[in-house]
Design a protein around this motif. Sequence first.
Motif, PDB file in Angstrom:
ATOM      1  N   ILE A  17     -13.203  35.817  13.890  1.00  0.00           N
ATOM      2  CA  ILE A  17     -13.531  34.440  14.263  1.00  0.00           C
ATOM      3  C   ILE A  17     -14.880  34.109  13.648  1.00  0.00           C
ATOM      4  CG2 ILE A  17     -13.937  32.811  16.145  1.00  0.00           C
ATOM      5  CD1 ILE A  17     -12.401  34.678  17.979  1.00  0.00           C
ATOM      6  N   ILE A  18     -14.966  33.017  12.914  1.00  0.00           N
ATOM      7  CA  ILE A  18     -16.207  32.644  12.242  1.00  0.00           C
ATOM      8  C   ILE A  18     -16.484  31.153  12.472  1.00  0.00           C
ATOM      9  CG2 ILE A  18     -17.423  32.496  10.032  1.00  0.00           C
ATOM     10  CD1 ILE A  18     -15.707  34.810   9.027  1.00  0.00           C
ATOM     11  N   SER A  19     -17.690  30.840  12.891  1.00  0.00           N
ATOM     12  CA  SER A  19     -18.078  29.447  13.145  1.00  0.00           C
ATOM     13  C   SER A  19     -18.060  28.621  11.869  1.00  0.00           C
ATOM     14  CB  SER A  19     -19.487  29.391  13.743  1.00  0.00           C
ATOM     15  OG  SER A  19     -19.537  29.993  14.995  1.00  0.00           O
ATOM     16  N   SER A  20     -17.784  27.348  12.027  1.00  0.00           N
ATOM     17  CA  SER A  20     -17.864  26.415  10.912  1.00  0.00           C
ATOM     18  C   SER A  20     -19.320  25.997  10.707  1.00  0.00           C
ATOM     19  CB  SER A  20     -17.017  25.176  11.198  1.00  0.00           C
ATOM     20  OG  SER A  20     -17.176  24.209  10.186  1.00  0.00           O
ATOM     21  N   THR A  21     -19.818  26.132   9.493  1.00  0.00           N
ATOM     22  CA  THR A  21     -21.209  25.777   9.197  1.00  0.00           C
ATOM     23  C   THR A  21     -21.312  24.776   8.044  1.00  0.00           C
ATOM     24  OG1 THR A  21     -21.412  27.701   7.725  1.00  0.00           O
ATOM     25  CG2 THR A  21     -22.101  27.994  10.011  1.00  0.00           C
ATOM     26  N   SER A  22     -20.179  24.330   7.534  1.00  0.00           N
ATOM     27  CA  SER A  22     -20.183  23.418   6.392  1.00  0.00           C
ATOM     28  C   SER A  22     -20.271  21.972   6.855  1.00  0.00           C
ATOM     29  CB  SER A  22     -18.900  23.618   5.580  1.00  0.00           C
ATOM     30  OG  SER A  22     -17.802  23.073   6.294  1.00  0.00           O
ATOM     31  N   LYS A  23     -20.037  21.052   5.933  1.00  0.00           N
ATOM     32  CA  LYS A  23     -20.059  19.629   6.274  1.00  0.00           C
ATOM     33  C   LYS A  23     -18.924  19.264   7.234  1.00  0.00           C
ATOM     34  CE  LYS A  23     -17.350  18.233   2.203  1.00  0.00           C
ATOM     35  NZ  LYS A  23     -17.337  17.395   0.972  1.00  0.00           N
ATOM     36  N   LEU A  24     -17.955  20.155   7.409  1.00  0.00           N
ATOM     37  CA  LEU A  24     -16.868  19.911   8.345  1.00  0.00           C
ATOM     38  C   LEU A  24     -17.202  20.361   9.764  1.00  0.00           C
ATOM     39  CD1 LEU A  24     -13.713  20.964   6.247  1.00  0.00           C
ATOM     40  CD2 LEU A  24     -14.664  18.670   6.591  1.00  0.00           C
ATOM     41  N   SER A  25     -18.395  20.905   9.958  1.00  0.00           N
ATOM     42  CA  SER A  25     -18.751  21.454  11.278  1.00  0.00           C
ATOM     43  C   SER A  25     -18.845  20.385  12.367  1.00  0.00           C
ATOM     44  CB  SER A  25     -20.063  22.237  11.192  1.00  0.00           C
ATOM     45  OG  SER A  25     -21.129  21.391  10.786  1.00  0.00           O
ATOM     46  N   ALA A  66     -14.003  29.272   2.577  1.00  0.00           N
ATOM     47  CA  ALA A  66     -14.433  28.343   1.525  1.00  0.00           C
ATOM     48  C   ALA A  66     -13.228  27.669   0.867  1.00  0.00           C
ATOM     49  CB  ALA A  66     -15.257  29.092   0.479  1.00  0.00           C
ATOM     50  N   LYS A  67     -12.199  28.462   0.597  1.00  0.00           N
ATOM     51  CA  LYS A  67     -10.995  27.901  -0.024  1.00  0.00           C
ATOM     52  C   LYS A  67     -10.261  26.983   0.951  1.00  0.00           C
ATOM     53  CE  LYS A  67      -7.042  29.229  -2.854  1.00  0.00           C
ATOM     54  NZ  LYS A  67      -6.364  30.351  -3.562  1.00  0.00           N
ATOM     55  N   LEU A  68     -10.198  27.385   2.214  1.00  0.00           N
ATOM     56  CA  LEU A  68      -9.524  26.576   3.224  1.00  0.00           C
ATOM     57  C   LEU A  68     -10.246  25.244   3.427  1.00  0.00           C
ATOM     58  CD1 LEU A  68      -7.326  26.262   5.366  1.00  0.00           C
ATOM     59  CD2 LEU A  68      -8.753  27.576   6.939  1.00  0.00           C
ATOM     60  N   GLU A  69     -11.563  25.270   3.422  1.00  0.00           N
ATOM     61  CA  GLU A  69     -12.313  24.032   3.603  1.00  0.00           C
ATOM     62  C   GLU A  69     -12.107  23.072   2.436  1.00  0.00           C
ATOM     63  OE1 GLU A  69     -16.342  25.249   4.461  1.00  0.00           O
ATOM     64  OE2 GLU A  69     -15.947  25.093   6.630  1.00  0.00           O
ATOM     65  N   ALA A  70     -11.975  23.616   1.245  1.00  0.00           N
ATOM     66  CA  ALA A  70     -11.697  22.761   0.080  1.00  0.00           C
ATOM     67  C   ALA A  70     -10.338  22.081   0.235  1.00  0.00           C
ATOM     68  CB  ALA A  70     -11.734  23.600  -1.192  1.00  0.00           C
ATOM     69  N   ILE A  71      -9.399  22.793   0.849  1.00  0.00           N
ATOM     70  CA  ILE A  71      -8.069  22.230   1.088  1.00  0.00           C
ATOM     71  C   ILE A  71      -8.113  21.183   2.199  1.00  0.00           C
ATOM     72  CG2 ILE A  71      -5.767  22.792   1.987  1.00  0.00           C
ATOM     73  CD1 ILE A  71      -6.081  25.553   0.595  1.00  0.00           C
ATOM     74  N   LEU A  72      -8.885  21.473   3.258  1.00  0.00           N
ATOM     75  CA  LEU A  72      -8.920  20.598   4.427  1.00  0.00           C
ATOM     76  C   LEU A  72      -9.715  19.313   4.208  1.00  0.00           C
ATOM     77  CD1 LEU A  72      -9.592  23.242   7.243  1.00  0.00           C
ATOM     78  CD2 LEU A  72      -7.465  21.974   6.894  1.00  0.00           C
ATOM     79  N   THR A  73     -10.734  19.369   3.368  1.00  0.00           N
ATOM     80  CA  THR A  73     -11.680  18.255   3.249  1.00  0.00           C
ATOM     81  C   THR A  73     -11.030  16.898   2.976  1.00  0.00           C
ATOM     82  OG1 THR A  73     -13.519  19.699   2.630  1.00  0.00           O
ATOM     83  CG2 THR A  73     -13.679  17.389   1.984  1.00  0.00           C
ATOM     84  N   PRO A  74     -10.124  16.767   1.983  1.00  0.00           N
ATOM     85  CA  PRO A  74      -9.526  15.439   1.748  1.00  0.00           C
ATOM     86  C   PRO A  74      -8.787  14.902   2.961  1.00  0.00           C
ATOM     87  CG  PRO A  74      -9.090  16.916  -0.089  1.00  0.00           C
ATOM     88  CD  PRO A  74      -9.652  17.767   1.010  1.00  0.00           C
ATOM     89  N   TRP A  75      -8.131  15.775   3.717  1.00  0.00           N
ATOM     90  CA  TRP A  75      -7.409  15.362   4.920  1.00  0.00           C
ATOM     91  C   TRP A  75      -8.383  15.013   6.037  1.00  0.00           C
ATOM     92  CZ3 TRP A  75      -6.087  18.904   9.297  1.00  0.00           C
ATOM     93  CH2 TRP A  75      -5.263  18.281  10.246  1.00  0.00           C
ATOM     94  N   MET A  76      -9.396  15.863   6.252  1.00  0.00           N
ATOM     95  CA  MET A  76     -10.345  15.638   7.332  1.00  0.00           C
ATOM     96  C   MET A  76     -11.210  14.402   7.097  1.00  0.00           C
ATOM     97  SD  MET A  76      -9.732  18.088   9.488  1.00  0.00           S
ATOM     98  CE  MET A  76     -11.144  18.041  10.593  1.00  0.00           C
ATOM     99  N   GLU A  77     -11.405  14.026   5.844  1.00  0.00           N
ATOM    100  CA  GLU A  77     -12.211  12.839   5.548  1.00  0.00           C
ATOM    101  C   GLU A  77     -11.538  11.553   5.997  1.00  0.00           C
ATOM    102  OE1 GLU A  77     -13.008  13.218   1.366  1.00  0.00           O
ATOM    103  OE2 GLU A  77     -14.900  14.303   1.704  1.00  0.00           O
ATOM    104  N   GLN A  78     -10.283  11.646   6.420  1.00  0.00           N
ATOM    105  CA  GLN A  78      -9.559  10.470   6.899  1.00  0.00           C
ATOM    106  C   GLN A  78      -9.842  10.181   8.377  1.00  0.00           C
ATOM    107  OE1 GLN A  78      -5.323  10.631   5.850  1.00  0.00           O
ATOM    108  NE2 GLN A  78      -5.827  12.029   4.179  1.00  0.00           N
ATOM    109  N   THR A  79     -10.586  11.067   9.027  1.00  0.00           N
ATOM    110  CA  THR A  79     -10.887  10.858  10.448  1.00  0.00           C
ATOM    111  C   THR A  79     -11.715   9.593  10.639  1.00  0.00           C
ATOM    112  OG1 THR A  79     -12.853  12.250  10.265  1.00  0.00           O
ATOM    113  CG2 THR A  79     -10.830  13.306  11.016  1.00  0.00           C
ATOM    114  N   ILE A  87     -14.924  20.625  13.067  1.00  0.00           N
ATOM    115  CA  ILE A  87     -14.281  21.928  13.247  1.00  0.00           C
ATOM    116  C   ILE A  87     -15.254  22.882  13.921  1.00  0.00           C
ATOM    117  CG2 ILE A  87     -13.358  23.943  12.032  1.00  0.00           C
ATOM    118  CD1 ILE A  87     -12.278  22.008   9.912  1.00  0.00           C
ATOM    119  N   GLU A  88     -14.788  23.530  14.989  1.00  0.00           N
ATOM    120  CA  GLU A  88     -15.627  24.476  15.721  1.00  0.00           C
ATOM    121  C   GLU A  88     -15.670  25.839  15.048  1.00  0.00           C
ATOM    122  OE1 GLU A  88     -15.655  26.534  20.134  1.00  0.00           O
ATOM    123  OE2 GLU A  88     -15.115  24.424  19.947  1.00  0.00           O
ATOM    124  N   CYS A  89     -14.487  26.350  14.669  1.00  0.00           N
ATOM    125  CA  CYS A  89     -14.451  27.671  14.043  1.00  0.00           C
ATOM    126  C   CYS A  89     -13.126  27.889  13.340  1.00  0.00           C
ATOM    127  CB  CYS A  89     -14.685  28.779  15.074  1.00  0.00           C
ATOM    128  SG  CYS A  89     -13.375  28.922  16.326  1.00  0.00           S
TER     129      CYS A  89
END
Length: 277
Positions: free
Chosen positions: A5-13, A144-157, A16-18
């Motif tokens: 389990i690793i906390s989110s520390t990027s711009k998606l934090s 890092a790879k997962l966040e690159a995948i998630l970012t375009p989708w999460m930016e729609q929030t 996203i909690e972890c």
Amino acid sequence: MLHWIISSTSKLSDLIECYWFIEKNSGCGDSFPKLNPDPSAHLILAPRSEPYSYSFEKQQDLGQGSHFLLAHQNTFELNHSKSFTHLGVKFKVGVPYMMSLTTNDKGQLDVVKQVDTNELLSVNETALGELFELAKQNPDGCIAKLEAILTPWMEQTQHDQHSQLTFRVVEALQETSISVLADKLHCSKRTIERSFRRVTGLTLKQYQAMTKLELMLEYLNQKQTSQIDWVDIAFQFGFSDQPHLIRYLKQQIGTTPNKYLLERGFTIDIYGGVSSS
């Protein structure tokens, strides 16, 4: 069993909690673990042919592959009798509302939704397999790879007045009681309750009970049985006495606290249920 389990520390934090990962071989660990109530939702990535099962009382959610597990106020029993691989994203409270994953004014609780990752994230089965392999060998690289995948989708929030207030409530409740919340946020109690229920599907008391249970079980899980003082724990977590605490725990987790401590079978180290590393 391999898990992290690793906390989110990027711009998606902010959303996203972890992140978490579990790979379990058949016959390893508890085959039917319990998943405690959780006000957060999870996106769980899994091989397309891999079955999942969540059940409580007479409800059973069955499916295959990746899925959303939305906030749940009941304790689920999981079927982990077969080998499985799960890569999870734990969202902060209220995020599903912002992403239109909940579709009514009272939110959605105790719901599991199957997901087509190719349609949602443009991730096919081959790309999923690469993520799983990376998760085993290089967790940070996987994230890092997962966040690159998630970012375009999460930016729609999108925040609205209800989600903005809910985020403030969640932050305030870390150090403020419900009774003084209205004064602290300069907002009426009715407005707070209405917005919070609309976004999360939960009342403030239900949410507070969930977070209290999570903190208590995490605390118990970190202690040896010989170190447990039930009177002290009752006082620490705001119960009037030890019998009240014992009754509460038995009702919530479906077994006696002493049996829980002996079995350590609850998956509080899974689905982001303990402090992240």
